[in-house]
Motif scaffolding. Structure first.
Motif, PDB file in Angstrom:
ATOM      1  N   TYR A  54       0.812  -1.226   0.000  1.00 31.95           N
ATOM      2  CA  TYR A  54       0.000   0.000   0.000  1.00 31.95           C
ATOM      3  C   TYR A  54       0.846   1.276   0.000  1.00 31.95           C
ATOM      4  O   TYR A  54       0.471   2.281  -0.591  1.00 31.95           O
ATOM      5  N   LEU A  62      -5.141   4.251  -3.312  1.00 32.87           N
ATOM      6  CA  LEU A  62      -5.725   3.100  -4.009  1.00 32.87           C
ATOM      7  C   LEU A  62      -5.772   3.283  -5.524  1.00 32.87           C
ATOM      8  O   LEU A  62      -6.264   2.418  -6.242  1.00 32.87           O
ATOM      9  N   LEU A  65      -3.967   0.494  -7.129  1.00 30.51           N
ATOM     10  CA  LEU A  65      -4.764  -0.733  -7.212  1.00 30.51           C
ATOM     11  C   LEU A  65      -5.594  -0.726  -8.500  1.00 30.51           C
ATOM     12  O   LEU A  65      -5.616  -1.712  -9.243  1.00 30.51           O
ATOM     13  N   ILE A  79      -4.031  -5.960  -1.707  1.00 39.89           N
ATOM     14  CA  ILE A  79      -3.199  -4.976  -1.007  1.00 39.89           C
ATOM     15  C   ILE A  79      -2.467  -5.661   0.146  1.00 39.89           C
ATOM     16  O   ILE A  79      -3.048  -6.411   0.935  1.00 39.89           O
ATOM     17  N   ALA A  92     -10.157  -0.602   0.175  1.00 40.57           N
ATOM     18  CA  ALA A  92      -9.476  -1.416  -0.837  1.00 40.57           C
ATOM     19  C   ALA A  92     -10.429  -2.453  -1.411  1.00 40.57           C
ATOM     20  O   ALA A  92     -10.511  -2.641  -2.627  1.00 40.57           O
ATOM     21  N   ALA A  97     -10.278  -4.711  -4.680  1.00 46.91           N
ATOM     22  CA  ALA A  97      -9.145  -5.557  -4.287  1.00 46.91           C
ATOM     23  C   ALA A  97      -9.626  -6.966  -3.982  1.00 46.91           C
ATOM     24  O   ALA A  97     -10.728  -7.162  -3.473  1.00 46.91           O
ATOM     25  N   PHE A 100      -7.013  -7.947   1.549  1.00 45.62           N
ATOM     26  CA  PHE A 100      -6.097  -7.090   2.284  1.00 45.62           C
ATOM     27  C   PHE A 100      -5.271  -8.006   3.184  1.00 45.62           C
ATOM     28  O   PHE A 100      -5.825  -8.732   4.008  1.00 45.62           O
TER      29      PHE A 100
END
Length: 200
Positions: A54, A62, A65, A79, A92, A97, A100
């Protein structure tokens, strides 16, 4: 299974790669920033899973991402972080995403999480979400406050790591996050700010 790990900390990057290789995942690529990750995908084709740190260069929150998801042909992108809080983790996931992954996650759990995400599932560690939301002092987590206390006592990263029974690289990550949260240029200034604000 083809995995791409992008992290600007050599030790973190290499350690995760070793974990995965020991579990039979032979095609692991590691790079140090987002631009290098994008270049790797363009050169080698989409990966089954991309792990993005991150806080590494090029991420811009983000936005990195979203950029990687486009380049990786919408295959899973997750992430990885040693400092992000639950709200960032939730953001995220909301931004698409695949998960995490806290850098504090144990080796076995991390391998399981990576396998889980590579097949299209979403990973969000329940205990991290609960603990991190409960243990905050101001906007600092309990662990960050412990590290800050060590800085205020003039201890080195190695000494703080020994006191808290953590790896030195983990302390370095916490110091980096503390400086960002406190608006400090270095560890000395962070300690001064902590004393002025009576944070420790």
């Amino acid at each position: 299974m083809r995995i791409l790990i992008a992290d600007d900390h050599d030790l973190v990057r290499d350690t995760i790669a070793i974990f995965l290789e020991s579990e039979g995942m032979s095609e692991i690529k590691t790079v140090e920033n987002l631009d290098a990750a994008v270049a790797a995908v363009r050169e080698n084709g989409a990966y089954d899973l991309v792990l993005l740190d991150y806080n590494m260069p090029g991420m811009d929150g983000l936005n990195g991402l979203r950029r990687m998801k486009e380049v990786n042909e919408d295959k899973p992108v997750a992430i990885l972080s040693g400092s992000a809080n639950p709200s960032i983790a939730k953001d995220a996931i909301a931004s698409g995403a695949a998960g995490f992954v806290p850098k504090t996650l144990g080796a076995r759990s991390m391998v399981s999480a990576i396998r889980f995400m590579a097949v299209g599932e979403v990973f969000l560690p329940y205990e991290f979400m609960q603990q991190a939301e409960e243990k905050t002092v101001g906007n600092l987590t309990e662990r960050e406050t412990e590290v800050l206390r060590g800085l205020s006592e003039g201890k080195s990263n190695k000494e703080i790591a020994r006191d808290l029974e953590l790896q030195e690289v983990t302390i370095k990550l916490h110091v980096k996050t503390l400086c960002r949260k406190l608006g400090a240029k270095n560890r000395t200034q962070a300690a001064m700010i902590a004393r002025d604000r009576k944070l420790v």
